[in-house]
Enzyme design. Structure first.
Site, PDB file in Angstrom:
ATOM      1  N   GLU A   1     -81.443 -81.601 -99.097  1.00 15.08           N
ATOM      2  CA  GLU A   1     -80.023 -81.966 -99.163  1.00 15.08           C
ATOM      3  C   GLU A   1     -79.178 -80.763 -99.592  1.00 15.08           C
ATOM      4  OE1 GLU A   1     -78.292 -84.615 -98.231  1.00 15.08           O
ATOM      5  OE2 GLU A   1     -80.031 -85.771 -97.611  1.00 15.08           O
TER       6      GLU A   1
ATOM      7  N   ASN B   1     -76.493 -79.014 -97.213  1.00 18.80           N
ATOM      8  CA  ASN B   1     -75.102 -78.834 -97.635  1.00 18.80           C
ATOM      9  C   ASN B   1     -74.638 -77.400 -97.406  1.00 18.80           C
ATOM     10  OD1 ASN B   1     -74.727 -81.478 -98.403  1.00 18.80           O
ATOM     11  ND2 ASN B   1     -74.854 -81.089-100.602  1.00 18.80           N
TER      12      ASN B   1
ATOM     13  N   ARG C   1     -70.113 -87.737 -91.916  1.00 18.94           N
ATOM     14  CA  ARG C   1     -71.272 -87.714 -92.805  1.00 18.94           C
ATOM     15  C   ARG C   1     -71.141 -88.778 -93.889  1.00 18.94           C
ATOM     16  NH1 ARG C   1     -74.827 -84.437 -90.869  1.00 18.94           N
ATOM     17  NH2 ARG C   1     -73.965 -82.829 -89.572  1.00 18.94           N
TER      18      ARG C   1
END
Length: 143
Positions: free
Chosen positions: A48, A52, A104
């Site tokens: 994650e 990002n 998202r």
């Protein structure tokens, strides 16, 4: 706190490299007597952070992401650094379901926070972001 092992790697900000980060993360975490579920949670948290950086930090443009993995006696630490656009409001970005991209879900930081024992985020607009995550190992290594 003495370092037992450490790996630093640098990857390009390509979505294809998120999988490499996941596999490397799992291999490094396997040094500790974590359950498969705990290793999966660590993989998700790190991927994650890397995602990002690719999606938001560099907005799919070319850039470099550093991943530093350190094993101490009592904890496993992952530091992910990018030199992308940064985060203007970290408190807002940490809110579940917030995303600067309406396509998202905005659960990255929520996953990182729930799967790791510590989460620290430092960011400066147009300079980049540092994400530090820790998973405690003390109880795991004493068996």
């Amino acid at each position: 706190m003495a370092i037992k092992n450490q790996i630093t790697m640098s990857i390009r900000s390509l979505s294809e490299n998120v999988g490499i980060a996941r596999v490397s993360t799992a291999a490094f975490a396997a040094q500790v007597d974590f359950t498969l579920n705990e290793i999966e949670e660590i993989k998700v948290a790190v991927s994650e952070a890397v995602s990002n950086a690719v999606i938001h930090g560099y907005e799919y443009q070319d850039g470099e992401i550093q991943i530093k993995m350190t094993l101490y006696e009592d904890q496993l630490e992952y530091i992910i650094v990018d030199h992308g656009k940064g985060i203007a409001d970290i408190a807002l970005a940490r809110q579940p379901s917030y995303s600067s991209d309406p396509e998202r879900m905005g659960l990255g930081f929520a996953f990182m926070e729930s799967f790791m024992d510590e989460l620290y985020i430092e960011s400066e607009v147009n300079k980049g972001t540092l994400v530090r995550m820790v998973k405690k190992t003390l109880l795991k290594t004493e068996h």
